[in-house]
Write an enzyme that holds these catalytic residues in place. Structure first.
Site, short mmCIF file in Angstrom:
data_model
loop_
_atom_site.label_atom_id
_atom_site.label_comp_id
_atom_site.label_asym_id
_atom_site.label_seq_id
_atom_site.Cartn_x
_atom_site.Cartn_y
_atom_site.Cartn_z
N GLU A 54 -12.42 -55.93 -20.79
CA GLU A 54 -11.23 -56.19 -19.96
C GLU A 54 -11.64 -56.36 -18.49
OE1 GLU A 54 -11.77 -53.78 -22.13
OE2 GLU A 54 -9.94 -52.93 -22.97
N CYS A 90 -9.72 -48.60 -18.87
CA CYS A 90 -9.24 -49.99 -18.74
C CYS A 90 -7.73 -50.03 -18.61
CB CYS A 90 -9.69 -50.82 -19.94
SG CYS A 90 -11.46 -51.11 -19.90
ZN LIG Z 1 -12.30 -49.79 -21.51
#
Ligand SMILES: [Zn+2]
Ligand SMILES: NC(=O)C1=CN([C@@H]2O[C@H](COP(=O)(O)OP(=O)(O)OC[C@H]3O[C@@H](n4cnc5c(N)ncnc54)[C@H](OP(=O)(O)O)[C@@H]3O)[C@@H](O)[C@H]2O)C=CC1
Ligand SMILES: Nc1c(N[C@@H]2O[C@H](COP(=O)(O)O)[C@@H](O)[C@H]2O)[nH]c(=O)[nH]c1=O
EC number: 3.5.4.26
Length: 351
Positions: A54, A90
């Site tokens: 990500e 993330c």
């Molecule tokens: Zn992550």
């Protein structure tokens, strides 16, 4: 629309696979950011300890496209993490960047994540879709999801057998069964694994190198069972200067070379669960390829401590020999590899 979603998740899978051999014991993960049906960013987890998919996908967005991020959809092959591991969560980044929609293939079974990443995103008003091409996503994350839930490496059994079901000649001499090209595929499997393990007799009779010479990327750690430290130092796995871990019940031999590592343990009834737990906990090995011999493969099959078996069937035959280890169930995949065949078995773990 469903076709587009599947296409973007498939792109995530393709990106994720580029991390093969470099990210374990972390999972392979890919991500794409899409605005108005165009990919404006993509990334994958490239290296163990490095940035997650990500993060790389968002970092790849051009300066001119950055204002589009809060109107884009993020596709990820695995549930975004919500924990501080080697890198920050993330989920924080997705929230900070004001991404309104996230599409995920499958959940991360790491106990501290396991659905909490999805919940956290939803709690921040983000629209989350899960389960897109879930079976493929789970296969990609299988090594990670098995190791975190079982607290041991993912175990792949590899064996070559003759067309009439033999594994080796009776005198245990080395007998090459498969075609030359298949060797390259095996070396790819080695690159994708963290370690290769063999039994004492295989190390002695075959004098194998157990490295990756025919594919790009790294060679795995070699693990040799040598209960009584009886194997000669001249064997390639001990003398070529590359690292080898020797599993023994004796104490480490004094004067051993620095590339040789010793793990002393009890070879009793709980040998396999004990060894695998140590290899996961202390050596951080996420994927182990077991390349034989017959006794080692059979004893792992008997204890049920395996996840996948790759059986290569060559055209050669033997009139007598050591029969191949017996796998329960039937193969999930049957593939033709030129003159050889490959059968892949999956072992469903009782968790
Ligand atoms: Zn992550
Ligand atoms: N066709 C193929 O894919 C392959 C074929 N081969 C062939 O297989 C033959 C060797 O196989 P095999 O004779 O079965 O030997 P293995 O390589 O499986 O080694 C078995 C020995 O390892 C030691 N050992 C220690 N712990 C264990 C344990 N928990 N479970 C099992 N063994 C353990 C034992 O020796 P000890 O009692 O001394 O501790 C045992 O006798 C050779 O002919 C080789 O060429 C080998 C690899 C692949
Ligand atoms: N005989 C046989 C295999 N044997 C495996 O390959 C090892 C040799 O590795 P290396 O020395 O690195 O090339 C050996 O010890 C055993 O584990 N493999 C196969 O793909 N096909 C075969 O027919």
């Amino acid at each position: 629309m469903v076709k587009d979603i599947n296409r973007y998740i498939t792109r995530c899978f393709d990106l994720a696979r580029m991390g093969a051999g470099s990210v374990s014991p972390n999972p392979m993960v890919g991500a794409v950011l899409v605005y108005d049906n165009k990919i404006i960013g993509e990334g994958y987890h490239q290296k163990y300890g490095g940035a997650h998919a990500e993060v790389n996908a968002l970092a790849s967005v051009s300066l001119s496209n950055r204002p589009l991020i809060p109107e884009s959809t993020l596709y990820v092959s695995l549930e975004p993490c919500c924990i501080f591991g080697k890198t920050p969560p993330c989920t924080n980044l997705i929230i900070q960047e004001k991404i309104p929609r996230v599409v995920i293939s499958c959940l991360d079974l790491t106990p501290e994540v396991k659905g909490r990443g999805v919940e956290l995103l939803r709690a921040h008003g983000i629209e989350v879709t899960t389960g897109v091409l879930e079976k493929e996503g789970q296969a990609l994350a299988a090594t990670r999801n098995v190791s975190v839930s079982q607290q041991r490496p993912y175990v792949i059994l590899k064996m070559a057998i003759t067309s009439n079901g033999y594994f080796a000649p009776l005198d245990r001499s080395q007998f090459w069964i498969t075609q030359t090209l298949t060797k390259r595929l095996v070396h790819r499997w080695r690159m994708e694994s963290d370690a290769i393990l063999v039994g004492t007799t295989t190390a002695l009779m075959d004098d194998p190198q157990l490295d990756n010479r025919l594919y790009y990327g790294k060679s795995p750690l070699r693990i040799v069972l040598d209960r009584r430290l009886q194997l000669p130092n001249s064997l390639k796995v001990f003398s070529d200067g590359q690292p080898t871990l020797i599993i023994t019940e004796r104490e480490k031999s004094i004067n051993s070379a620095s590339h040789l590592h010793y793990l002393s343990m009890n070879f009793g009834e709980t040998f396999w669960p004990d060894l695998l737990a140590i290899l996961w906990r202390e050596y951080k090995l996420g994927v182990i390829l077991v390349e034989g011999g017959q006794k080692v493969l059979s004893s792992l099959i008997d204890t049920g401590l395996w996840d996948e078996a790759r059986v290569l069937i060559g055209q050669k035959s033997l009139t007598v020999g050591i029969p191949s280890p017996t796998l329960p169930g039937s193969p999930e995949k049957n593939l033709k590899l030129g003159f050889d065949e490959l059968k892949i078995y999956q072992h469903v773990q009782r968790s």
